[in-house]
Design a protein around this motif. Structure first.
Motif, PDB file in Angstrom:
ATOM      1  N   TYR A   1       0.720  -1.149   0.047  1.00 49.51           N
ATOM      2  CA  TYR A   1       0.005   0.159  -0.059  1.00 49.51           C
ATOM      3  C   TYR A   1       0.923   1.030   0.002  1.00 49.51           C
ATOM      4  O   TYR A   1       0.477   2.334  -0.587  1.00 49.51           O
TER       5      TYR A   1
ATOM      6  N   VAL B   1       5.351 -10.572  -1.876  1.00 49.28           N
ATOM      7  CA  VAL B   1       4.762 -11.930  -2.160  1.00 49.28           C
ATOM      8  C   VAL B   1       3.494 -11.976  -3.037  1.00 49.28           C
ATOM      9  O   VAL B   1       2.686 -10.704  -3.114  1.00 49.28           O
TER      10      VAL B   1
ATOM     11  N   ASP C   1      -3.393 -13.346   1.059  1.00 45.20           N
ATOM     12  CA  ASP C   1      -4.742 -14.168   1.227  1.00 45.20           C
ATOM     13  C   ASP C   1      -4.616 -15.132   2.317  1.00 45.20           C
ATOM     14  O   ASP C   1      -5.311 -15.202   3.221  1.00 45.20           O
TER      15      ASP C   1
ATOM     16  N   SER D   1     -12.782  -1.463   3.388  1.00 46.35           N
ATOM     17  CA  SER D   1     -12.384  -2.891   2.441  1.00 46.35           C
ATOM     18  C   SER D   1     -13.704  -3.418   2.084  1.00 46.35           C
ATOM     19  O   SER D   1     -14.908  -3.217   2.140  1.00 46.35           O
TER      20      SER D   1
ATOM     21  N   LYS E   1     -14.525  -7.015  -9.798  1.00 50.96           N
ATOM     22  CA  LYS E   1     -13.545  -6.397  -8.852  1.00 50.96           C
ATOM     23  C   LYS E   1     -12.514  -5.915  -9.710  1.00 50.96           C
ATOM     24  O   LYS E   1     -11.690  -6.869 -10.116  1.00 50.96           O
TER      25      LYS E   1
ATOM     26  N   ARG F   1      -7.683   5.987  -1.020  1.00 56.12           N
ATOM     27  CA  ARG F   1      -8.460   5.308   0.206  1.00 56.12           C
ATOM     28  C   ARG F   1      -7.259   5.521   1.530  1.00 56.12           C
ATOM     29  O   ARG F   1      -7.844   5.764   2.599  1.00 56.12           O
TER      30      ARG F   1
ATOM     31  N   GLU G   1     -12.569   2.992  -8.984  1.00 58.90           N
ATOM     32  CA  GLU G   1     -11.226   2.249  -8.963  1.00 58.90           C
ATOM     33  C   GLU G   1     -10.498   2.998 -10.028  1.00 58.90           C
ATOM     34  O   GLU G   1     -11.049   3.152 -11.456  1.00 58.90           O
TER      35      GLU G   1
ATOM     36  N   LYS H   1     -23.197  -6.590  -3.712  1.00 58.55           N
ATOM     37  CA  LYS H   1     -23.595  -5.628  -2.820  1.00 58.55           C
ATOM     38  C   LYS H   1     -24.880  -6.026  -2.690  1.00 58.55           C
ATOM     39  O   LYS H   1     -25.858  -5.764  -3.703  1.00 58.55           O
TER      40      LYS H   1
HETATM   41  P1  NAD Z   1      -9.639  -5.683  -1.578  1.00 58.72           P
HETATM   42  O1  NAD Z   1      -8.998  -5.508  -2.931  1.00 58.72           O
HETATM   43  O2  NAD Z   1      -9.762  -7.033  -1.189  1.00 58.72           O
HETATM   44  O3  NAD Z   1     -11.176  -5.191  -1.681  1.00 58.72           O
HETATM   45  C1  NAD Z   1     -11.629  -3.745  -1.536  1.00 58.72           C
HETATM   46  C2  NAD Z   1     -11.189  -2.909  -2.632  1.00 58.72           C
HETATM   47  O4  NAD Z   1     -11.694  -3.461  -3.864  1.00 58.72           O
HETATM   48  C3  NAD Z   1     -11.792  -1.565  -2.412  1.00 58.72           C
HETATM   49  O5  NAD Z   1     -10.987  -0.550  -1.889  1.00 58.72           O
HETATM   50  C4  NAD Z   1     -11.716  -1.240  -4.181  1.00 58.72           C
HETATM   51  O6  NAD Z   1     -10.327  -0.577  -4.297  1.00 58.72           O
HETATM   52  C5  NAD Z   1     -11.746  -2.483  -4.894  1.00 58.72           C
HETATM   53  N1  NAD Z   1     -12.962  -2.659  -5.990  1.00 58.72           N
HETATM   54  C6  NAD Z   1     -12.706  -2.938  -7.092  1.00 58.72           C
HETATM   55  N2  NAD Z   1     -13.832  -3.135  -7.399  1.00 58.72           N
HETATM   56  C7  NAD Z   1     -14.987  -2.845  -6.797  1.00 58.72           C
HETATM   57  C8  NAD Z   1     -16.342  -2.729  -6.770  1.00 58.72           C
HETATM   58  N3  NAD Z   1     -17.040  -3.007  -7.955  1.00 58.72           N
HETATM   59  N4  NAD Z   1     -16.939  -2.335  -5.797  1.00 58.72           N
HETATM   60  C9  NAD Z   1     -16.165  -1.821  -4.520  1.00 58.72           C
HETATM   61  N5  NAD Z   1     -14.717  -2.026  -4.436  1.00 58.72           N
HETATM   62  C10 NAD Z   1     -14.343  -2.377  -5.450  1.00 58.72           C
HETATM   63  O7  NAD Z   1      -9.135  -4.714  -0.587  1.00 58.72           O
HETATM   64  P2  NAD Z   1      -7.969  -4.198  -0.118  1.00 58.72           P
HETATM   65  O8  NAD Z   1      -8.007  -4.180   1.290  1.00 58.72           O
HETATM   66  O9  NAD Z   1      -7.329  -3.079  -0.623  1.00 58.72           O
HETATM   67  O10 NAD Z   1      -6.692  -5.206  -0.283  1.00 58.72           O
HETATM   68  C11 NAD Z   1      -6.795  -6.447   0.020  1.00 58.72           C
HETATM   69  C12 NAD Z   1      -5.978  -7.231  -0.860  1.00 58.72           C
HETATM   70  O11 NAD Z   1      -5.218  -6.593  -1.751  1.00 58.72           O
HETATM   71  C13 NAD Z   1      -5.585  -8.626  -0.567  1.00 58.72           C
HETATM   72  O12 NAD Z   1      -6.868  -9.435  -0.466  1.00 58.72           O
HETATM   73  C14 NAD Z   1      -4.682  -9.083  -1.310  1.00 58.72           C
HETATM   74  O13 NAD Z   1      -5.049  -9.512  -2.582  1.00 58.72           O
HETATM   75  C15 NAD Z   1      -4.011  -7.536  -1.667  1.00 58.72           C
HETATM   76  N6  NAD Z   1      -2.747  -7.217  -1.121  1.00 58.72           N
HETATM   77  C16 NAD Z   1      -1.666  -7.981  -1.334  1.00 58.72           C
HETATM   78  C17 NAD Z   1      -0.655  -7.682  -0.498  1.00 58.72           C
HETATM   79  C18 NAD Z   1       0.768  -8.485  -0.964  1.00 58.72           C
HETATM   80  O14 NAD Z   1       1.854  -8.093  -0.408  1.00 58.72           O
HETATM   81  N7  NAD Z   1       0.849  -8.979  -2.153  1.00 58.72           N
HETATM   82  C19 NAD Z   1      -0.672  -6.953   0.612  1.00 58.72           C
HETATM   83  C20 NAD Z   1      -1.950  -6.249   0.983  1.00 58.72           C
HETATM   84  C21 NAD Z   1      -2.818  -6.455   0.238  1.00 58.72           C
END
Ligand code: NAD
Length: 337
Positions: A27, A34, A40, A85, A119, A140, A177, A296
């Motif tokens: 972020y 990774v 996840d 999220s 998504k 965000r 997005e 939703k």
């Molecule tokens: P998320 O990606 O699981 O879900 C929330 C996000 O989805 C929202 O903030 C928005 O940006 C997005 N989104 C896309 N389409 C949407 C829609 N139609 N309606 C609503 N939201 C929509 O959330 P997160 O908390 O940002 O991230 C978690 C995910 O990010 C993890 O599951 C992982 O896949 C990834 N992540 C990876 C690492 C890594 O090191 N590889 C680290 C942190 C997070």
């Protein structure tokens, strides 16, 4: 890390530390080390342990938090309505369990309709329009405080600088997005390669790195796009809005905001599963990367009755697709500030 550990406290601490580090890389730095599937898996393990041992669940756990801290290089923006999220479902059973939880909580037995949306794999952004004019754009961030990226967002061609129509709220926050379409991503990487510049690991990292540039001239050269997926703050409070999320998206689209053409509705959980299969089948042919679909509860009244937990609404869920790429190329990610 050993699972089914006989020392849950220790395992939880180790998981928290690793997840915090991965959150920072993903972020804050836009350089994950990774694959998402591994992240996840660790998060699921942490959540399972916290459910099994509720006394070990603390409010500072990454399972209770959204995103990462905003970069200090940007002016900070406090979100008047937090940007949360989404909870995840990794299979059909989990999606149907989500539907059942909703019905139980609402004490309703009739079918519940859902808005169904791809998504998009990019970056959540909040756009504030005052008297129809785009006055502020923010990331965000940690859900409460994001980064002011107004100048960069103004360079994105499909984001209107002015809303159209007579009847629009005096102040309206539109969320969605920012992402980089696959073709633009390939072209950008080709150009970077020709210029001996750094290659991006995937469209999500390219979008995040491009949007969080200190020089908006660089952002302007990047092929970014935006799709709307919700409304945030609306002023005045009594501005008349439709009763369902999908009608609200259509209203926002009528003001000139871009809407993903694949959004749809389903009359119940089984309809959601059919939508999941349909979009999964289209995944490779879509012009943009997606990592799942989002469902939703369509009725806004029901959404309000369901409310939120720490980091996500109770009325929405992301059903993730099987992981496409298992390994992220670390050294190829551009460092943007
Ligand atoms: P998320 O990606 O699981 O879900 C929330 C996000 O989805 C929202 O903030 C928005 O940006 C997005 N989104 C896309 N389409 C949407 C829609 N139609 N309606 C609503 N939201 C929509 O959330 P997160 O908390 O940002 O991230 C978690 C995910 O990010 C993890 O599951 C992982 O896949 C990834 N992540 C990876 C690492 C890594 O090191 N590889 C680290 C942190 C997070």
């Amino acid at each position: 890390m050993a699972e089914n550990s006989s020392h849950p406290e220790q395992e939880i601490e180790q998981l928290k530390q690793r997840i915090r580090q991965y959150n920072h890389e993903y972020y804050v730095m836009d350089t994950p080390s990774v694959p998402d599937a591994e992240y996840d898996r660790l998060m699921q393990r942490l959540m399972a342990l916290e459910t099994e041992h509720p006394k070990l669940k603390t409010s500072d756990s990454p399972s209770q938090k959204v995103g990462g801290a905003p970069l200090s290089a940007f002016e900070q923006v406090t979100h008047e309505v937090p940007m949360l999220s989404l909870d995840n479902a990794f299979d059909d059973e989990a999606l149907l369990a989500f539907e059942k939880r909703i019905k139980d909580r609402l004490k309703e037995s009739a079918a519940i309709a859902f808005s169904c949306e791809p998504k998009l794999d990019g970056l959540a952004v909040s756009l504030l329009y005052e008297d129809g004019e785009l006055v502020r754009a923010a990331t965000r961030g940690d859900g409460q405080v994001g980064e002011n990226i107004t100048q960069n967002v103004k360079t994105i061609a499909n984001i209107p600088l002015r809303l159209k129509g007579e009847d629009i709220p005096r102040r309206v926050e539109i969320r969605g997005e920012v992402f980089m379409p696959k073709a633009g991503f390939e072209k950008l990487n080709q150009r970077q390669k020709e210029q001996g510049a750094k290659i991006f690991a995937n469209p999500r990292n390219a979008a995040a790195g491009s949007l969080r540039q200190l020089d908006s001239k660089i952002t302007a050269k990047r092929p970014l796009m935006f799709y709307t997926y919700s409304l945030g703050l609306v002023t005045p409070d009594d501005f008349s809005l439709p009763d369902t999320h999908s009608e609200r998206l259509a209203l926002v689209a009528s003001w000139g905001m871009p809407l993903c053409p694949e959004v749809d509705t389903a009359t119940d959980g089984n309809g959601c599963l059919a939508y999941y299969q349909k979009i999964l089948g289209m995944r490779d042919a879509l012009a943009y990367d997606i990592d799942g679909v989002v469902f939703k509860v369509n009725s806004v009244d029901r959404q309000e009755r369901l409310g939120f937990v720490a980091r996500a609404p109770r009325w929405a869920i992301a059903q993730k697709f099987p992981a496409q790429e298992e390994v992220t190329v670390l050294e190829d990610v551009e460092f943007q500030v």
